[in-house]
Design a protein around this motif. Structure first.
Motif, PDB file in Angstrom:
ATOM      1  N   GLY A 121      16.892   0.760  -7.834  1.00 36.43           N
ATOM      2  CA  GLY A 121      16.773   0.435  -6.408  1.00 36.43           C
ATOM      3  C   GLY A 121      15.996   1.491  -5.645  1.00 36.43           C
ATOM      4  O   GLY A 121      15.139   1.177  -4.810  1.00 36.43           O
ATOM      5  N   ALA A 122      16.275   2.760  -5.933  1.00 37.51           N
ATOM      6  CA  ALA A 122      15.560   3.853  -5.269  1.00 37.51           C
ATOM      7  C   ALA A 122      14.090   3.848  -5.649  1.00 37.51           C
ATOM      8  O   ALA A 122      13.214   4.028  -4.792  1.00 37.51           O
ATOM      9  N   ARG A 123      13.810   3.628  -6.922  1.00 34.16           N
ATOM     10  CA  ARG A 123      12.413   3.573  -7.380  1.00 34.16           C
ATOM     11  C   ARG A 123      11.654   2.430  -6.702  1.00 34.16           C
ATOM     12  O   ARG A 123      10.494   2.577  -6.337  1.00 34.16           O
ATOM     13  N   MET A 124      12.318   1.300  -6.549  1.00 35.53           N
ATOM     14  CA  MET A 124      11.668   0.160  -5.890  1.00 35.53           C
ATOM     15  C   MET A 124      11.305   0.516  -4.447  1.00 35.53           C
ATOM     16  O   MET A 124      10.213   0.187  -3.971  1.00 35.53           O
ATOM     17  N   LYS A 125      12.208   1.207  -3.762  1.00 38.76           N
ATOM     18  CA  LYS A 125      11.931   1.644  -2.386  1.00 38.76           C
ATOM     19  C   LYS A 125      10.763   2.625  -2.351  1.00 38.76           C
ATOM     20  O   LYS A 125       9.906   2.562  -1.474  1.00 38.76           O
ATOM     21  N   ILE A 126      10.734   3.554  -3.305  1.00 45.26           N
ATOM     22  CA  ILE A 126       9.654   4.542  -3.358  1.00 45.26           C
ATOM     23  C   ILE A 126       8.314   3.852  -3.585  1.00 45.26           C
ATOM     24  O   ILE A 126       7.334   4.133  -2.892  1.00 45.26           O
ATOM     25  N   VAL A 127       8.271   2.928  -4.532  1.00 50.75           N
ATOM     26  CA  VAL A 127       7.024   2.217  -4.829  1.00 50.75           C
ATOM     27  C   VAL A 127       6.598   1.375  -3.626  1.00 50.75           C
ATOM     28  O   VAL A 127       5.422   1.357  -3.251  1.00 50.75           O
ATOM     29  N   GLU A 128       7.560   0.698  -3.004  1.00 47.19           N
ATOM     30  CA  GLU A 128       7.250  -0.116  -1.826  1.00 47.19           C
ATOM     31  C   GLU A 128       6.637   0.749  -0.722  1.00 47.19           C
ATOM     32  O   GLU A 128       5.627   0.394  -0.121  1.00 47.19           O
ATOM     33  N   GLY A 129       7.226   1.918  -0.486  1.00 48.90           N
ATOM     34  CA  GLY A 129       6.695   2.832   0.518  1.00 48.90           C
ATOM     35  C   GLY A 129       5.328   3.377   0.131  1.00 48.90           C
ATOM     36  O   GLY A 129       4.428   3.484   0.970  1.00 48.90           O
ATOM     37  N   ALA A 130       5.162   3.716  -1.138  1.00 49.67           N
ATOM     38  CA  ALA A 130       3.894   4.271  -1.603  1.00 49.67           C
ATOM     39  C   ALA A 130       2.767   3.249  -1.485  1.00 49.67           C
ATOM     40  O   ALA A 130       1.655   3.580  -1.052  1.00 49.67           O
ATOM     41  N   VAL A 131       3.039   2.018  -1.839  1.00 49.41           N
ATOM     42  CA  VAL A 131       2.019   0.971  -1.730  1.00 49.41           C
ATOM     43  C   VAL A 131       1.621   0.789  -0.269  1.00 49.41           C
ATOM     44  O   VAL A 131       0.432   0.663   0.060  1.00 49.41           O
ATOM     45  N   GLY A 132       2.597   0.801   0.621  1.00 48.35           N
ATOM     46  CA  GLY A 132       2.287   0.693   2.052  1.00 48.35           C
ATOM     47  C   GLY A 132       1.429   1.856   2.529  1.00 48.35           C
ATOM     48  O   GLY A 132       0.485   1.658   3.317  1.00 48.35           O
ATOM     49  N   MET A 133       1.727   3.061   2.057  1.00 40.57           N
ATOM     50  CA  MET A 133       0.936   4.230   2.449  1.00 40.57           C
ATOM     51  C   MET A 133      -0.481   4.156   1.900  1.00 40.57           C
ATOM     52  O   MET A 133      -1.449   4.517   2.585  1.00 40.57           O
ATOM     53  N   VAL A 134      -0.646   3.679   0.673  1.00 42.74           N
ATOM     54  CA  VAL A 134      -1.975   3.535   0.079  1.00 42.74           C
ATOM     55  C   VAL A 134      -2.781   2.494   0.861  1.00 42.74           C
ATOM     56  O   VAL A 134      -3.956   2.723   1.187  1.00 42.74           O
ATOM     57  N   GLN A 135      -2.139   1.374   1.187  1.00 43.60           N
ATOM     58  CA  GLN A 135      -2.840   0.353   1.981  1.00 43.60           C
ATOM     59  C   GLN A 135      -3.289   0.912   3.325  1.00 43.60           C
ATOM     60  O   GLN A 135      -4.415   0.682   3.765  1.00 43.60           O
ATOM     61  N   LEU A 136      -2.405   1.657   3.971  1.00 43.33           N
ATOM     62  CA  LEU A 136      -2.730   2.264   5.252  1.00 43.33           C
ATOM     63  C   LEU A 136      -3.890   3.255   5.110  1.00 43.33           C
ATOM     64  O   LEU A 136      -4.815   3.266   5.929  1.00 43.33           O
ATOM     65  N   LEU A 192      -6.305   3.355   2.821  1.00 41.02           N
ATOM     66  CA  LEU A 192      -7.560   2.641   2.574  1.00 41.02           C
ATOM     67  C   LEU A 192      -8.074   1.962   3.841  1.00 41.02           C
ATOM     68  O   LEU A 192      -9.270   2.004   4.139  1.00 41.02           O
ATOM     69  N   ARG A 193      -7.151   1.353   4.570  1.00 41.99           N
ATOM     70  CA  ARG A 193      -7.547   0.671   5.807  1.00 41.99           C
ATOM     71  C   ARG A 193      -8.100   1.663   6.827  1.00 41.99           C
ATOM     72  O   ARG A 193      -9.131   1.443   7.446  1.00 41.99           O
ATOM     73  N   ARG A 194      -7.421   2.814   6.975  1.00 40.73           N
ATOM     74  CA  ARG A 194      -7.867   3.827   7.944  1.00 40.73           C
ATOM     75  C   ARG A 194      -9.217   4.417   7.546  1.00 40.73           C
ATOM     76  O   ARG A 194     -10.073   4.665   8.391  1.00 40.73           O
ATOM     77  N   GLU A 202     -11.700   1.717   8.479  1.00 39.99           N
ATOM     78  CA  GLU A 202     -11.832   1.530   9.929  1.00 39.99           C
ATOM     79  C   GLU A 202     -12.559   2.689  10.597  1.00 39.99           C
ATOM     80  O   GLU A 202     -13.355   2.493  11.506  1.00 39.99           O
ATOM     81  N   GLU A 203     -12.255   3.906  10.169  1.00 40.64           N
ATOM     82  CA  GLU A 203     -12.840   5.084  10.805  1.00 40.64           C
ATOM     83  C   GLU A 203     -14.147   5.500  10.142  1.00 40.64           C
ATOM     84  O   GLU A 203     -14.725   6.530  10.483  1.00 40.64           O
ATOM     85  N   ASP A 204     -14.592   4.703   9.194  1.00 39.33           N
ATOM     86  CA  ASP A 204     -15.877   4.914   8.527  1.00 39.33           C
ATOM     87  C   ASP A 204     -16.007   6.339   7.979  1.00 39.33           C
ATOM     88  O   ASP A 204     -17.041   6.979   8.107  1.00 39.33           O
ATOM     89  N   VAL A 205     -14.905   6.842   7.373  1.00 41.43           N
ATOM     90  CA  VAL A 205     -14.886   8.197   6.827  1.00 41.43           C
ATOM     91  C   VAL A 205     -15.711   8.265   5.551  1.00 41.43           C
ATOM     92  O   VAL A 205     -16.514   9.173   5.367  1.00 41.43           O
ATOM     93  N   VAL A 206     -15.500   7.308   4.686  1.00 44.38           N
ATOM     94  CA  VAL A 206     -16.205   7.274   3.411  1.00 44.38           C
ATOM     95  C   VAL A 206     -16.302   5.818   2.964  1.00 44.38           C
ATOM     96  O   VAL A 206     -15.438   5.001   3.257  1.00 44.38           O
TER      97      VAL A 206
END
Length: 166
Positions: A105-120, A122-124, A127-131
């Motif tokens: 259960g804890a691992r699932m939460k960690i992966v869920e959070g990590a995927v959200g952070m990776v998506q954020l 990449l999107r940022r 959007e900010e045309d960094v690279v």
């Protein structure tokens, strides 16, 4: 715990040698039978379990005890499971199962959070045309971020002086 009374004195006296002992033996047999039919706890709640469905199990226990002692002229007034104890090896296996479920259960939460952070991230970056990242570089970045975010140990920084295409 079982509360009972003699409903038919003649049966209690003549049907069994010692109705008190008979009730005790039949009660223990019924408890063992009920306890062996149901798991201690249910992983997903789809089956009755001793821990999660105490009232339903207690009703079934009362009915089974009543059936077993009726031949001795005894009526069951009330029964309850007050304490369940298991052999050490069974208790240890149950504890390992609970710990494994908690880790998953804890691992699932960690992966869920990590995927959200990776998506954020990449999107940022987009959007900010960094690279500007092609699919291969995005995949490498996703892989690196997931390793860093999901790792249990601190990660070591690596400075890449080359290119992915060398």
């Amino acid at each position: 715990m079982v509360v009972w009374q003699v409903a038919d004195t003649a049966k209690a006296t003549y049907a069994v040698d010692d109705y008190v002992k008979f009730v005790a033996i039949q009660t223990e047999t019924a408890v063992r039978h009920i306890a062996s039919r149901y798991p201690y706890t249910s992983q997903d709640g789809s089956v009755l379990s001793l821990r999660d469905n105490a009232e339903e199990i207690t009703e079934r226990l009362s009915a089974e005890i009543a059936d077993r002692v009726a031949s001795a002229g005894v009526a069951v007034i009330e029964s309850r499971l007050t304490r369940l104890s298991y052999a050490a090896e069974i208790a240890q296996a149950m504890l390992r199962q609970q710990q494994a479920s908690a880790v998953v259960g804890a691992r699932m939460k960690i992966v869920e959070g990590a995927v959200g952070m990776v998506q954020l991230a990449l999107r940022r970056l987009e959007e900010e045309d960094v690279v500007e990242l092609d699919e291969e570089r995005k995949a490498a970045m996703v892989s690196n971020l997931l390793v860093v975010l999901c790792s249990e140990q601190a990660t070591q920084q690596v400075v890449n002086t080359g290119s992915l295409y060398q």
